[in-house]
Scaffold this motif. Structure first.
Motif, mmCIF file in Angstrom:
data_model
loop_
_atom_site.group_PDB
_atom_site.id
_atom_site.type_symbol
_atom_site.label_atom_id
_atom_site.label_comp_id
_atom_site.label_asym_id
_atom_site.label_seq_id
_atom_site.Cartn_x
_atom_site.Cartn_y
_atom_site.Cartn_z
ATOM 1 N N MET A 26 -20.464 -0.932 -15.116
ATOM 2 C CA MET A 26 -20.512 0.618 -15.605
ATOM 3 C C MET A 26 -19.365 0.853 -16.536
ATOM 4 O O MET A 26 -19.566 1.905 -17.454
ATOM 5 C CB MET A 26 -20.324 1.301 -14.152
ATOM 6 C CG MET A 26 -21.206 1.261 -13.092
ATOM 7 S SD MET A 26 -20.623 1.820 -11.541
ATOM 8 C CE MET A 26 -21.480 0.372 -10.319
ATOM 9 N N SER A 81 -19.795 2.738 -20.069
ATOM 10 C CA SER A 81 -19.112 3.715 -20.688
ATOM 11 C C SER A 81 -18.338 3.469 -22.000
ATOM 12 O O SER A 81 -18.536 4.273 -22.689
ATOM 13 C CB SER A 81 -18.043 4.098 -19.631
ATOM 14 O OG SER A 81 -17.073 3.352 -19.589
ATOM 15 N N TYR A 135 -15.604 8.583 -20.952
ATOM 16 C CA TYR A 135 -16.367 9.817 -20.831
ATOM 17 C C TYR A 135 -15.890 11.441 -21.060
ATOM 18 O O TYR A 135 -16.550 12.137 -21.484
ATOM 19 C CB TYR A 135 -16.957 9.849 -19.517
ATOM 20 C CG TYR A 135 -18.202 8.536 -19.186
ATOM 21 C CD1 TYR A 135 -19.301 8.668 -19.991
ATOM 22 C CD2 TYR A 135 -18.333 7.973 -18.117
ATOM 23 C CE1 TYR A 135 -20.322 7.740 -19.946
ATOM 24 C CE2 TYR A 135 -19.333 6.942 -18.045
ATOM 25 C CZ TYR A 135 -20.208 6.836 -18.662
ATOM 26 O OH TYR A 135 -21.198 5.847 -18.757
ATOM 27 N N PHE A 156 -21.857 10.419 -13.656
ATOM 28 C CA PHE A 156 -21.487 9.127 -13.797
ATOM 29 C C PHE A 156 -20.056 8.717 -13.022
ATOM 30 O O PHE A 156 -19.984 7.983 -12.264
ATOM 31 C CB PHE A 156 -21.105 8.882 -15.418
ATOM 32 C CG PHE A 156 -22.466 8.895 -15.890
ATOM 33 C CD1 PHE A 156 -23.550 8.285 -15.770
ATOM 34 C CD2 PHE A 156 -22.473 9.275 -17.703
ATOM 35 C CE1 PHE A 156 -24.642 8.363 -16.394
ATOM 36 C CE2 PHE A 156 -23.423 8.999 -18.291
ATOM 37 C CZ PHE A 156 -24.926 8.737 -17.723
ATOM 38 N N TYR A 199 -28.319 5.625 -14.349
ATOM 39 C CA TYR A 199 -28.403 4.820 -15.583
ATOM 40 C C TYR A 199 -29.487 4.602 -16.405
ATOM 41 O O TYR A 199 -29.573 4.207 -17.501
ATOM 42 C CB TYR A 199 -27.652 3.765 -15.382
ATOM 43 C CG TYR A 199 -26.153 3.623 -15.306
ATOM 44 C CD1 TYR A 199 -25.153 4.059 -16.049
ATOM 45 C CD2 TYR A 199 -25.592 3.679 -13.842
ATOM 46 C CE1 TYR A 199 -23.731 4.313 -15.779
ATOM 47 C CE2 TYR A 199 -24.133 3.920 -13.681
ATOM 48 C CZ TYR A 199 -23.545 4.199 -14.851
ATOM 49 O OH TYR A 199 -22.148 4.593 -14.359
#
Length: 337
Positions: free
Chosen positions: A97, A101, A192, A246, A294
């Motif tokens: 993850m 990002s 992010y 997210f 995702y």
């Protein structure tokens, strides 16, 4: 079994089935669509999907058995192997993850140099690091016999049975969660929030152009003006909602389990077994939410899995219609015989 244990067992079964179906669908989309395979983020999503699938077929069934039988399912070798795999898969999914990002950050903040900065080779190097990083902690834990069945979580996971190793295990657990959960969370927040900043800047530019256009178009219909203003508002909220999803799902799913593991090290606070299993289920729920967050809710994946479903339905309808026509035509039936 108490009513709480029945509910928790049911929750684990639902999580396991949904995780299997959703992640298999992501895998099918990846295999079916050449466009998805060409994209560099597809490697990170593929890695994340395999982690979620392995979690659904290895750790979740043993947790279900642990809840039902209230004891270690299988022998020590099986439990240690599953505990090793669970620690590796959890860390690997967190770092995957974080890698996604980073990919989005480069794509949005450095769009012109994205293809030179994030190639398949670069993605493969990042994945190699995530695997090395993820496998190092379970190797250390297994070598020190810190993997076993933990009754608090009804799971095969990191667990220290020897009181003399308490201090070393506390240090190991703190370092492990700092370099997995906390590191991934910092990367997610940094990347992010940078993406959100750029998205808001572009939204402001588009808003200025929209307002200037609306001022110049004096004869524009009020309903068109309202639609433009509504779209302007939705545009501002879209990026914020995605980034909140997210980061929010990551914190909501992993934070309760990580905090419980850290609080558990203190002998002062008592933790109920029900909360321990609930926090474990929340961690498992990330394997359910990842395919939707995702992949499956994105336009390209939506189109692909809809094409797959339509293709399967058309093929089945053609086969059924062929069988029906054959049954109604005795000449064809005789020829087939």
């Amino acid at each position: 079994m108490s009513i709480w244990e029945l509910i928790l067992a049911f929750v684990v079964v639902v999580l396991m089935l949904v995780a299997l179906l959703a992640n298999v669908l992501v895998l099918l989309c990846f295999l079916y669509s050449a466009d998805i395979r060409k994209q560099v983020p597809g490697l990170f999503i593929l890695n994340l999907t395999f982690c979620n699938l392995l979690m659904a077929v290895s750790s979740m069934p043993l947790t279900l058995a642990g809840i039902i039988y209230k004891s270690q399912p299988g022998g020590d070798p099986i439990c240690q192997a599953v505990g090793f795999l669970e620690t590796f898969l959890t860390t690997n999914s967190m770092l995957s993850m974080a890698a996604l990002s980073i990919d989005r950050w480069i794509a949005v903040v450095f769009p012109l140099s994205y293809h030179s900065k994030m190639r398949y080779r670069d993605a493969a190097l990042i994945l190699s690091y995530t695997w090395l990083h993820s496998v190092s902690f379970p190797i250390v834990a297994a070598s020190l016999s810190w993997v076993g069945f933990h009754h608090l979580y009804a799971s095969c996971t990191l667990y220290n049975k020897r009181p003399e190793d308490r201090t070393q295990f506390m240090i190991f657990t703190g370092v492990f969660h700092a370099l997995s959960f906390l590191l991934s969370l910092i990367i997610l927040c940094f990347t992010y929030l940078k993406v959100l900043k750029v998205a808001r800047f572009h939204c402001k530019r588009i808003d200025v152009i929209t307002m200037q256009t609306l001022v110049l178009l004096v004869d524009i219909h009020p309903s068109v003006r309202e639609r433009c203003l509504e779209e302007q508002k939705r545009r501002r909220q879209r990026a914020t909602k995605k980034i909140s999803t997210f980061i929010g799902t990551f914190i909501l799913c992993f934070a309760p389990y990580v905090i419980t593991r850290l609080v558990e090290l203190s002998s002062v606070v008592h933790i109920s077994s029900h909360w321990g299993i609930i926090s474990k289920c929340l961690a498992y729920s990330k394997a359910v939410s990842d395919p939707f967050v995702y992949s499956l809710l994105r336009h390209q994946y939506k189109k692909t899995w809809k094409d797959i479903i339509n293709k399967v339905l058309k093929r089945s309808s053609i086969n059924s219609s062929a069988l029906t026509s054959e049954s109604h035509n005795p000449n064809i039936s005789q020829l087939n015989e």
